[in-house]
Design a protein around this motif. Structure first.
Motif, PDB file in Angstrom:
ATOM      1  N   UNK A 183     -44.075 -20.487  53.021  1.00 25.01           N
ATOM      2  CA  UNK A 183     -43.794 -19.415  52.254  1.00 25.01           C
ATOM      3  C   UNK A 183     -43.456 -20.574  50.995  1.00 25.01           C
ATOM      4  N   UNK A 184     -42.691 -21.463  51.066  1.00 28.89           N
ATOM      5  CA  UNK A 184     -42.205 -22.449  50.330  1.00 28.89           C
ATOM      6  C   UNK A 184     -43.475 -23.478  49.888  1.00 28.89           C
ATOM      7  N   UNK A 185     -44.491 -23.407  50.681  1.00 27.85           N
ATOM      8  CA  UNK A 185     -45.779 -24.304  50.350  1.00 27.85           C
ATOM      9  C   UNK A 185     -45.296 -25.641  50.946  1.00 27.85           C
ATOM     10  N   UNK A 186     -44.605 -25.776  51.812  1.00 27.83           N
ATOM     11  CA  UNK A 186     -44.534 -27.108  52.522  1.00 27.83           C
ATOM     12  C   UNK A 186     -44.948 -26.919  53.634  1.00 27.83           C
ATOM     13  N   UNK A 187     -46.554 -27.064  53.600  1.00 21.34           N
ATOM     14  CA  UNK A 187     -47.479 -26.990  54.420  1.00 21.34           C
ATOM     15  C   UNK A 187     -47.333 -27.942  55.699  1.00 21.34           C
ATOM     16  N   UNK A 188     -46.984 -29.270  55.269  1.00 21.30           N
ATOM     17  CA  UNK A 188     -46.847 -30.329  56.438  1.00 21.30           C
ATOM     18  C   UNK A 188     -45.829 -29.789  57.414  1.00 21.30           C
ATOM     19  N   UNK A 189     -44.403 -29.570  56.994  1.00 20.37           N
ATOM     20  CA  UNK A 189     -43.654 -29.229  57.909  1.00 20.37           C
ATOM     21  C   UNK A 189     -43.848 -27.688  58.477  1.00 20.37           C
ATOM     22  N   UNK A 190     -44.592 -26.962  57.998  1.00 17.95           N
ATOM     23  CA  UNK A 190     -44.613 -25.567  58.716  1.00 17.95           C
ATOM     24  C   UNK A 190     -45.933 -25.959  59.712  1.00 17.95           C
ATOM     25  N   UNK A 191     -46.892 -26.803  59.481  1.00 17.46           N
ATOM     26  CA  UNK A 191     -47.875 -26.927  60.524  1.00 17.46           C
ATOM     27  C   UNK A 191     -47.280 -28.001  61.860  1.00 17.46           C
ATOM     28  N   UNK A 192     -46.213 -28.753  61.454  1.00 15.61           N
ATOM     29  CA  UNK A 192     -45.464 -29.624  62.332  1.00 15.61           C
ATOM     30  C   UNK A 192     -44.690 -28.688  63.370  1.00 15.61           C
TER      31      UNK A 192
END
Length: 259
Positions: A183-192
Motif C-alpha cells: 500500500x505504501x508502494x514499497x514493493x521490494x519489501x512487500x515481495x520479500x
C-alpha cells in the motif's frame, strides 16, 4: 585455683559466644533462603497469572487452563508457608478462590475451541503480547511436563496447538505487513515478506500436507504476490518512445500548411 576457674569461665564464655554466633548465622541463612524461595514462588505466580490474563486472546483448552491454575495453586501453597503473618490471610483467600475455579473446570466437560476460530489482532501491541504469551505458555507447559504434572498425551496435544497458533501468527503477520508495504508502494519489501511467508508455509506443508490452513494461506500468499507484481509493473515509468514514434507525433501536431 582461682586462675583456673577464671580460665574455665572465659572458655565457657567463648564457647557460648561462638554458639550464639553459629545459631545467629544459621537463622540468617535460613531467613535468606526463605526470602529467595518466597521471591521465586512469587515470580512463578506473577508469570502464570500474566499468561492467564492474556488467554482470552487465544483459543485455550480446558487442559491448558488446568495446568496454569494448578501451577499457581502449587506456588501459592508454598508461598503461604513462607509468607509473613500479615500475608497469609491474603494467600489463603486466593487459594480458596483458585480451588473453586479448578473444581469448576474439572466438573465441566473438557473443551478445546478450534484453532480455526483464532484471528490475529489488528493492534501491533496486542500481537506482541500474544507472541510473548504463547512463548511463556509453551515454556510453562514443558516445565510442568518435566515435573510429571502433565499427562504425555495432553502435553503433545497442547504443544501442537501452541505450535499451530505460533505458525498462524507468524504467517498472518508477514502477509499483513506485506499488504501494508505494498500500500505504501514499497514493493521490494512487500515481495520479500510474501516470499518469506511462502517459504515458511512450504516448509511446514512438507511435514503436515493435510493441514487446510497451510493450503489456504499458500493460495492467499500467491494471490497477494501476483497483486504486488501487477501493482509494481503499473507503477514503473513507461519506456521512452522511439525516434520514429517521436517523428510521427511531431508531424501530427505541427502547424498545418496553407495551400
Amino acid at each position: 585455683m582461682s586462675f583456673t576457674l577464671v580460665l574455665i569461665l572465659i572458655g565457657a564464655l567463648l564457647l557460648l559466644v561462638i554458639g550464639i554466633n553459629v545459631i545467629q548465622q544459621q537463622k540468617e541463612r535460613a531467613e535468606a533462603e526463605r526470602r529467595i524461595e518466597f521471591a521465586r514462588q512469587r515470580a512463578i505466580i506473577d508469570e502464570t497469572e500474566t499468561v492467564l490474563s492474556n488467554t482470552g486472546m487465544i483459543p485455550c483448552s480446558t487442559h491448558i487452563m488446568l495446568v496454569l491454575y494448578r501451577r499457581v495453586q502449587d506456588a501459592l501453597e508454598i508461598a503461604t508457608t513462607l509468607s509473613a503473618i500479615q500475608q497469609k490471610a491474603d494467600f489463603q483467600r486466593r487459594l480458596a478462590d483458585l480451588k473453586n475455579q479448578i473444581d469448576s473446570l474439572q466438573s465441566s466437560p473438557p473443551q478445546a475451541p478450534p484453532i480455526e476460530s483464532f484471528r490475529l489482532p489488528d493492534n501491533d501491541k496486542q500481537i506482541l503480547a500474544l507472541v510473548q504469551t504463547l512463548k511463556k505458555l509453551k515454556a510453562i507447559l514443558r516445565a510442568e511436563h518435566n515435573k510429571g504434572r502433565v499427562d504425555p498425551s495432553v502435553f503433545a496435544q497442547e504443544e501442537n496447538r501452541i505450535d499451530s497458533l505460533q505458525l498462524r501468527i507468524n504467517v498472518d503477520s508477514m502477509l499483513s505487513r506485506a499488504r501494508a508495504a505494498s500500500f505504501m508502494k514499497q514493493y521490494g519489501s512487500s515481495k520479500q515478506m510474501v516470499t518469506k511467508a511462502l517459504a515458511t508455509l512450504h516448509a511446514i506443508k512438507a511435514q503436515t500436507p493435510n493441514d487446510p490452513f497451510i493450503g489456504r494461506k499458500v493460495d492467499e500468499a500467491k494471490l497477494l504476490l501476483d497483486e504486488i507484481m501487477g501493482a509494481q509493473k503499473l507503477s514503473e515509468p513507461s519506456s521512452p518512445r522511439t525516434k520514429n514514434e517521436e517523428d510521427d507525433i511531431d508531424m501530427l501536431f505541427q502547424p498545418k500548411k496553407k495551400w
